[in-house]
Design a protein around this motif. Structure first.
Motif, PDB file in Angstrom:
ATOM      1  N   ALA A 151       0.830  -1.206   0.000  1.00 47.25           N
ATOM      2  CA  ALA A 151       0.000   0.000   0.000  1.00 47.25           C
ATOM      3  C   ALA A 151       0.863   1.255   0.000  1.00 47.25           C
ATOM      4  O   ALA A 151       0.569   2.229  -0.710  1.00 47.25           O
ATOM      5  N   ILE A 152       1.927   1.251   0.791  1.00 47.51           N
ATOM      6  CA  ILE A 152       2.862   2.383   0.781  1.00 47.51           C
ATOM      7  C   ILE A 152       3.471   2.539  -0.606  1.00 47.51           C
ATOM      8  O   ILE A 152       3.639   3.671  -1.107  1.00 47.51           O
ATOM      9  N   ARG A 153       3.779   1.419  -1.249  1.00 44.81           N
ATOM     10  CA  ARG A 153       4.327   1.497  -2.624  1.00 44.81           C
ATOM     11  C   ARG A 153       3.326   2.144  -3.564  1.00 44.81           C
ATOM     12  O   ARG A 153       3.686   2.934  -4.437  1.00 44.81           O
ATOM     13  N   MET A 154       2.043   1.813  -3.399  1.00 44.34           N
ATOM     14  CA  MET A 154       1.012   2.414  -4.237  1.00 44.34           C
ATOM     15  C   MET A 154       0.905   3.911  -3.988  1.00 44.34           C
ATOM     16  O   MET A 154       0.705   4.696  -4.937  1.00 44.34           O
ATOM     17  N   VAL A 155       0.999   4.317  -2.741  1.00 45.25           N
ATOM     18  CA  VAL A 155       0.949   5.748  -2.427  1.00 45.25           C
ATOM     19  C   VAL A 155       2.052   6.486  -3.173  1.00 45.25           C
ATOM     20  O   VAL A 155       1.848   7.608  -3.666  1.00 45.25           O
ATOM     21  N   ARG A 156       3.207   5.880  -3.281  1.00 43.85           N
ATOM     22  CA  ARG A 156       4.313   6.512  -4.020  1.00 43.85           C
ATOM     23  C   ARG A 156       3.999   6.653  -5.501  1.00 43.85           C
ATOM     24  O   ARG A 156       4.486   7.581  -6.168  1.00 43.85           O
ATOM     25  N   PHE A 157       3.191   5.753  -6.045  1.00 40.73           N
ATOM     26  CA  PHE A 157       2.806   5.864  -7.457  1.00 40.73           C
ATOM     27  C   PHE A 157       1.864   7.043  -7.701  1.00 40.73           C
ATOM     28  O   PHE A 157       1.804   7.584  -8.815  1.00 40.73           O
ATOM     29  N   LEU A 158       1.097   7.423  -6.689  1.00 41.58           N
ATOM     30  CA  LEU A 158       0.042   8.417  -6.875  1.00 41.58           C
ATOM     31  C   LEU A 158       0.599   9.828  -6.985  1.00 41.58           C
ATOM     32  O   LEU A 158       1.609  10.175  -6.382  1.00 41.58           O
ATOM     33  N   ASP A 159      -0.104  10.647  -7.753  1.00 38.46           N
ATOM     34  CA  ASP A 159       0.238  12.054  -7.917  1.00 38.46           C
ATOM     35  C   ASP A 159      -0.018  12.785  -6.595  1.00 38.46           C
ATOM     36  O   ASP A 159      -1.162  12.872  -6.141  1.00 38.46           O
ATOM     37  N   PRO A 160       1.009  13.308  -5.956  1.00 37.31           N
ATOM     38  CA  PRO A 160       0.810  13.946  -4.642  1.00 37.31           C
ATOM     39  C   PRO A 160      -0.010  15.227  -4.718  1.00 37.31           C
ATOM     40  O   PRO A 160      -0.536  15.684  -3.694  1.00 37.31           O
TER      41      PRO A 160
END
Length: 333
Positions: free
Chosen positions: A241-250
């Motif tokens: 899930a943390i890895r997915m957060v990194r994929f997302l546009d902040p």
């Protein structure tokens, strides 16, 4: 047939195999290693497959056919048959043969129920209301939203989106097994015309696998992950899930993660094949997971989780009635 071999046929059971023949136990442990990290393929690691290929060839037909490998095409793949006709240009009379041929090649890479039962062809995600939300996000002229399918296998989700009018340059897919990404071009017959980014990488590990995924960081507005989270322990769910957060546009307040997985009315660790531990969620524990992810990433998330009622669902691991198929969504709070 001896009683023990009748029991070995139940190879998809998470509780029966270890008590029976040593041959079944060896195959059981091997399939567990293969089935650890993806909805169809992410754990089909190259080194393992090469080391065990001779063993597969001797024992798979014997052990797996009937339970993990079926001969007849299931009726629920009609949508992708239509996609292969309209998107790929395959004649209707040739579609079944084409599917069988691709399935046999995939089976040589990853002999598991998702291949044997043609689940790699599923387009059920299009029934999710959040799929329509994703389409709206991807077609809106106000922002160049990008979409990532995690554990994308042969890329059927990506091709459906392209067929539905999304520019392929905004579509991305990742899987641990690069041969599945490559096989998708043969399935859809679009190797020379479909220009999108498929990236092989491991969502759990650092090093080279993680390096390849870094190219996608901060780019995504929508992430899809089906039959994914339920493969992991709580700790590893937090990691992916943390890895997915990194994929997302902040900078995008409307980012979304959606998909489906196996949940439970009572959340907690469940013992899978070979003693593996996998955490299954209800709505409350799913929110708790993302609150932990938020604390670790300095972000804030709200979630949705809704049971899916489908005829003929086979959750085939625990017969106590607690398992559920769940649609989920994750949004910025």
């Amino acid at each position: 047939m001896p009683d023990n071999w009748r029991k070995v046929e139940k190879i998809t059971s998470t509780s029966l195999l270890p008590t029976y023949s040593s041959l079944a136990l060896k195959m059981h442990k091997l399939l567990l290693r293969l089935g650890q990290y993806s909805r169809c393929s992410m754990a089909a690691r190259e080194a393992d497959r090469n080391n065990k290929q001779q063993y597969y060839n001797m024992s798979l037909d014997h052990l797996l056919r009937g339970k993990v490998y079926i001969e007849e095409l299931p009726p629920d793949i009609e949508p992708i048959k239509m996609l292969l006709e309209k998107y790929s240009g395959i004649r209707a009379k040739d579609v079944d043969e084409h599917i069988y041929r691709i399935r046999e090649r995939l089976w040589q890479i990853y002999p598991h129920v998702c291949i044997g039962h043609f689940r790699f062809l599923s387009l059920k995600f299009t029934l999710d209301p959040l799929y329509r939300v994703a389409l709206d996000r991807l077609t809106t002229p106000r922002s160049p939203s990008n979409f990532l399918d995690v554990g994308c296998c042969v890329g059927q989700v990506i091709r459906q989106l392209a067929f539905d009018g999304i520019n392929p340059s905004r579509l991305y897919g990742t899987d641990l097994e690069p041969r599945f990404l490559d096989m998708g071009f043969d399935l859809f017959m679009d190797r020379n015309k479909f220009k999108t980014a498929f990236v092989a990488g491991d969502m759990l590990e650092g090093g080279e696998g993680d390096e390849s995924l870094k190219a996608l960081d901060g780019m995504m507005s929508v992430i899809h992950a089906t039959s994914f989270f339920h493969l992991f322990t709580w700790e590893n769910q937090v990691r992916v899930a943390i890895r997915m957060v990194r994929f997302l546009d902040p900078d995008d307040a409307d980012v979304m993660i959606f998909g489906r997985h196996v949940g439970a009315t009572t959340p907690g660790d469940r013992e899978g094949a070979g003693g593996s531990k996998r955490y299954l969620h209800n709505a409350e524990s799913w929110q708790n997971l993302w609150e932990e992810v938020g604390r670790l990433t300095g972000t804030s998330w709200r979630t949705e989780a809704n049971d899916i009622e489908e005829p003929g669902m086979n959750l085939h691991s625990i017969a106590d009635g607690t398992l559920r198929r769940v649609r989920y969504g994750v949004f910025r709070a």
